[in-house]
Design an enzyme around this catalytic site. Structure first.
Site, PDB file in Angstrom:
ATOM      1  CG  ASP A  31      39.628  36.397  46.691  1.00 15.99           C
ATOM      2  OD1 ASP A  31      40.291  36.490  45.652  1.00 15.99           O
ATOM      3  OD2 ASP A  31      38.619  37.088  46.916  1.00 15.99           O
ATOM      4  CG  ASP A  32      43.723  38.085  45.858  1.00 10.03           C
ATOM      5  OD1 ASP A  32      43.085  37.701  44.878  1.00 10.03           O
ATOM      6  OD2 ASP A  32      43.817  39.287  46.167  1.00 10.03           O
ATOM      7  CB  CYS A  72      38.743  38.279  41.650  1.00  8.86           C
ATOM      8  SG  CYS A  72      40.060  38.517  42.840  1.00  8.86           S
ATOM      9  CG  HIS A 128      34.118  39.488  41.483  1.00  4.70           C
ATOM     10  ND1 HIS A 128      35.219  39.520  42.289  1.00  4.70           N
ATOM     11  CD2 HIS A 128      33.857  40.774  41.160  1.00  4.70           C
ATOM     12  CE1 HIS A 128      35.625  40.765  42.451  1.00  4.70           C
ATOM     13  NE2 HIS A 128      34.810  41.546  41.770  1.00  4.70           N
ATOM     14  CG  ASP A 321      40.758  34.027  42.960  1.00  5.25           C
ATOM     15  OD1 ASP A 321      41.905  34.100  43.451  1.00  5.25           O
ATOM     16  OD2 ASP A 321      39.873  34.882  43.198  1.00  5.25           O
ATOM     17  CG  HIS A 322      43.931  35.585  40.689  1.00  2.00           C
ATOM     18  ND1 HIS A 322      44.629  36.171  41.724  1.00  2.00           N
ATOM     19  CD2 HIS A 322      42.667  36.078  40.765  1.00  2.00           C
ATOM     20  CE1 HIS A 322      43.826  36.991  42.384  1.00  2.00           C
ATOM     21  NE2 HIS A 322      42.622  36.945  41.831  1.00  2.00           N
TER      22      HIS A 322
END
Length: 475
Positions: A31-32, A72, A128, A321-322
């Site tokens: 995540d992130d 997300c 999510h 995810d990004h």
């Protein structure tokens, strides 16, 4: 009749043998995480020995990978359903794909594997999380797996003050970053009590103690380096504050940009807070520290796989995810459609296929993971998939692979990227940006009104979606 019976029996045995030979899948979500990983070169200061080791042992770096959304929820909903956000109307974190008319009946990636003979199991953040009637822990995608385990654990920061870092929010700021943009050391200085570490240990234990009757699709979600950046002090100590170096920025970076509302772009509020307090180095240090903690968790997981009997027959796909801005474009955080938000870390290991210490420069998208995995595992193609399989690229990582890819952001926000040029448009106001990454990798100079780039702009502009689903119902 006896001959016919024997023939049928031989066919069944052959089918079972074929099923047993199918590769397993270890699907690891982070995540992130941006490209601040040693083998990606995003920040030369970062310490990620586990991820670098993974690359050295065949976890190929997909250097030019991008998210289908820079938030997300829609990013995960998109890659797990195989559909772009503009096809489903899932544009934000407050929309559950199970509320979206165009997404709720799609077979998600783990469901597809389960339907085709795999045992799908999961722990940690894959989908999510959303509130959902009757779900005590909220809807975290439990319904998509044959076996789902609630994550647990976690240690709070040593201080009870909020924010721990002492960075005050602006008066009246009620955004997530007002309280969530925070960092500090945790109680006990012990990484083994942290949720991600416990999740990684659980996965390693499954791999080393279980005899799976079917090939498995194991999805493991690690939540750091998502905010807040609370990790044991020893990770902060790895990055002395006086040695932190900041990326070069330019003060007039946003002067040639209009935002999605057609107004002059401005620095985001979090960047202004950090700038006002003069604490950019502390923020960067905290993110670096959290990445190194995350890397230790990845090491536990991948060492567990390597020590197991499944090591030589398990495909590993590890992804963020990004992206995430750490001061670039005068911004902290995700969202928007600039390179720092769209580009993601993606690493793929296919035993016997992907080479060691390899970087592949082909342009891929997280939405391509769905068709790629089902191709690698010999499953039928899913006609609902918007992405395209990059199995050929895995077998020949130096081949040309630069078909333009798409990232969506909210309704009407799109980015088309072909490996060199990035075209961004917010269709409701018609605001546009165009960057030449060969000459301007940090996207400092918007070329959208430069006549020398007119043909390039028009070539990419025709690829922008013209049909968009309205936003699906929120939670």
């Amino acid at each position: 009749m006896k001959v016919k019976y024997i023939s049928v029996l031989l066919m069944l045995v052959a089918g079972l043998a074929g099923a047993a030979e199918k590769p397993n899948v270890l699907f690891v979500a982070i995540d992130d995480l941006n490209d601040w990983v040693g083998c990606f070169g995003g920040n030369p200061q970062v310490q990620t020995p586990s991820l670098d080791k993974f690359n050295a042992e065949g976890g190929m770096v997909m250097f030019d990978a991008h998210a289908s959304s820079t938030v997300c929820g829609p990013s995960r909903s998109s890659l797990l359903t195989g559909k772009y956000p503009h096809k489903t109307g899932v544009y934000g974190n407050t929309t559950n794909l199970r509320n979206a008319p165009k997404a709720k009946d799609l077979l998600t990636l783990p469901q597809y594997f389960s339907t085709h003979g795999y045992h799908a199991l999961s722990r940690g953040k894959i989908f999510h999380r959303h509130p959902w009637p009757g779900e005590e822990m909220g809807d975290q995608g439990q319904w998509a797996f044959d076996e789902w385990v609630q994550d647990k654990g976690g240690v709070g920061p040593i201080s009870k003050e909020r924010p721990v870092c002492g960075l005050p929010a602006e008066p009246g700021d009620t955004s997530y970053h007002a309280k969530g943009f925070d960092w500090g050391s945790t109680v006990g200085n012990d990484e083994t009590k942290m949720k991600d570490y416990i999740t990684a240990e659980w996965a390693a234990e499954q791999l080393n103690t279980r005899d799976f009757e079917k090939p498995f699709f194991m999805a493991i979600g690690l939540s750091k380096p998502h905010l807040p950046w609370y990790v044991p002090q020893k990770y902060f100590d790895m990055y002395p504050l006086d040695e932190i170096e900041l990326h070069k920025t330019i003060p007039n970076d946003l002067e040639d940009i209009l935002n999605k509302y057609g107004k002059p772009a401005k620095p985001n509020g979090t960047w202004l807070r950090v700038e006002k307090a003069g604490r950019h180095k502390e923020a960067v240090r905290a993110y670096l520290a959290t990445i190194t903690f995350l890397d230790d968790c990845v090491g536990v997981l991948l060492d567990g796989l390597e020590q197991s009997k499944y090591a030589n027959n398990t495909i590993v796909m590890l992804w963020g995810d990004h992206g995430w801005h750490l001061g670039e474009k005068q911004r902290y955080g995700k969202t928007m459609l600039w390179q720092e938000s769209c580009r993601v870390p993606l690493m793929v290991k296919v035993p016997g296929v992907t080479p060691k210490n390899k970087r592949c420069d082909g342009v891929v998208n997280l939405i391509d993971m769905y068709p790629t995995l089902i191709d690698l595992c010999g499953l039928p193609k899913n006609p609902e998939n918007d992405g395209r399989s990059f199995v050929k690229l895995l077998h020949n990582p130096d081949m040309q692979w630069n078909t333009p890819t798409l990232s969506d952001y909210n309704y009407g926000g799109h980015r088309i990227y072909d490996g060199r040029y990035s075209y961004i448009v917010f269709t409701e106001k018609g605001t546009e940006e165009l960057y030449d990454h060969q000459n301007d990798p940090m996207e400092w100079h918007n070329q959208v009104n430069n006549p020398e780039y007119e043909q390039i702009k028009e070539r990419l502009k025709v690829l922008v979606p013209t049909q968009r689903e309205p936003e699906s119902p929120k939670n």
